[in-house]
Design an enzyme around this catalytic site. Sequence first.
Site, PDB file in Angstrom:
ATOM      1  CG  HIS A   1      37.390 -24.454 -25.073  1.00  0.00           C
ATOM      2  ND1 HIS A   1      38.626 -24.796 -24.609  1.00  0.00           N
ATOM      3  CD2 HIS A   1      37.285 -23.026 -24.737  1.00  0.00           C
ATOM      4  CE1 HIS A   1      39.131 -23.830 -23.644  1.00  0.00           C
ATOM      5  NE2 HIS A   1      38.389 -22.578 -23.846  1.00  0.00           N
TER       6      HIS A   1
ATOM      7  CB  CYS B   1      41.203 -20.904 -25.444  1.00  0.00           C
ATOM      8  SG  CYS B   1      39.846 -19.480 -24.656  1.00  0.00           S
TER       9      CYS B   1
END
Length: 535
Positions: free
Chosen positions: A471, A354
């Site tokens: 994630h 991310c």
Amino acid sequence: MAKAIMVQGTMSNAGKSLIAAALCRIFRQDGYRVAPFKSQNMALNSFITKEGLEMGRAQVVQAQAAGVEPSVSMNPILLKPTGDSVSQVIVNGEVLGNFSAQEYFAMKQSLVPEIRKAYRRLAEDADIIVIEGAGSPAEINLKDHDIVNMGMARLAGAPVLLAGDIDRGGVFAQLYGTVMLLDEEERPYIKGLIINKFRGDRSILTPGLKQLEGLTGKPVFGVIPYLKIDIDDEDSLSERLTGTEGLTQGSLARTVPEQADPLMPEYVRHQSLVEIDVIRLPRLSNFTDFSQLARIPGVCLRYVGSIREFGQPDIVILPGTKSTVADLLWLRESGLEVLIKKAAAQGRAVIGICGGYQMLGETLRDPDGVETGEGGLPQLVRGIGLLPVDTIFLPEKTRTQVRGEILSPAKGFDALKGRRIEGYEIHMGRSVIREGSGAEPFARLHAQTGGYSREKEDGCTAGTVCGTYVHGIFDADDLAWRLAESAVEKKGLRLTERAVLSQEAYRERQYDLLAASVRQNLDMEAVYRMLEEGV
């Protein structure tokens, strides 16, 4: 409507979340339909539901313990700090905006109707709701318009268990002071006290417990020992972030191959095979992404926050962050950027997740001030330059659960190609691979949000460096094991042990162990009386 019970604490990290999770599992074991609830949570560790809505991970853990699907009704307000005095405010899973502490304090009473509606939705289907407070109910500067501690107890008519942390010292003063600082009309809500994280002989505590009961007029329901339970923590107070994770002691072994250099020193038991450094960014988010890696025998996982702590890792991970630009500048100033680039030049694997993926690129642009609007940060920043990727921040947050497969793993990790992945995206930005760079997308994903789905490519791989927006990527299938196994094989060695349980079975076992310990050390008959009698 459901009966309610609330767990409050004398301070942050007193153990409220785990005690609430234990009660969720105990009530479920006893045949009740259970739901967790926390009206307002402040955390950078968040989760995306099947509907594409964002909530705190503590209530996800508690929902898992209760055996129910996580829902934003369990955490209607989530605050994600973006600086020392500014937070992104998320209501019912949707971003409301960024507000200063003073602005939020002035507006939070307007959110009470949303809290009521969320609680009622849960109460319609559950037998018992386990409510968690936040911080301490005795923060006298915050008591006006409280919506998460005694304010929530009043709203739900919930009796309260008050937990104190003996491991940090002064537990009697914690509990006594908290009770005494409550208003006269609030004290009756406290039905029992809990001493949490105790180490040693409980009999030594007995005189103090009796005196505490006499001073407060509240019975001590239990003394819960310091538990060695492997359940995901929520925030930056986690002990996982202050040292080394991984099973570096016990039944670990290294094996020297037959054609090994005869001068190679013999590896001995109790040594780690794979060293992973996770950069501890100032605004680190979703550090639970790496829990599965730390559970693999032979893996030593460290959280590194300075050049002094940086070792000779086989793998470097740049994790997610709530403030990518600010943390990238910190990384540069701290000297860690140089060490990360050096590791990549030496052929070590570097993985970005991310915000960490965004940092690894060439440029980061923020024309609308999405990230840089607060604090006077530059709107165009040079990235670390290990991936040929340009990122632009966008006002709309991407929130979706995803699944797919790896297309191009980092060099030396070919065993990961084609492996199934799943997880979720939470980010405000889009990253594009530069044409003609020769880099490949990391994965192909199927994104599902509500009733809408689409296929897309994700991330980037160039040599031994790769990045992804996903994630929870190491939680699926055996990806964490394959990553560690590939890193070991690059040394001409092999892993000799493997976890027997799947991640889900392992997690369920940990919840059962937690429940068993709390049930043994907490007066559950008194807890059930609380539920029946109410306030």
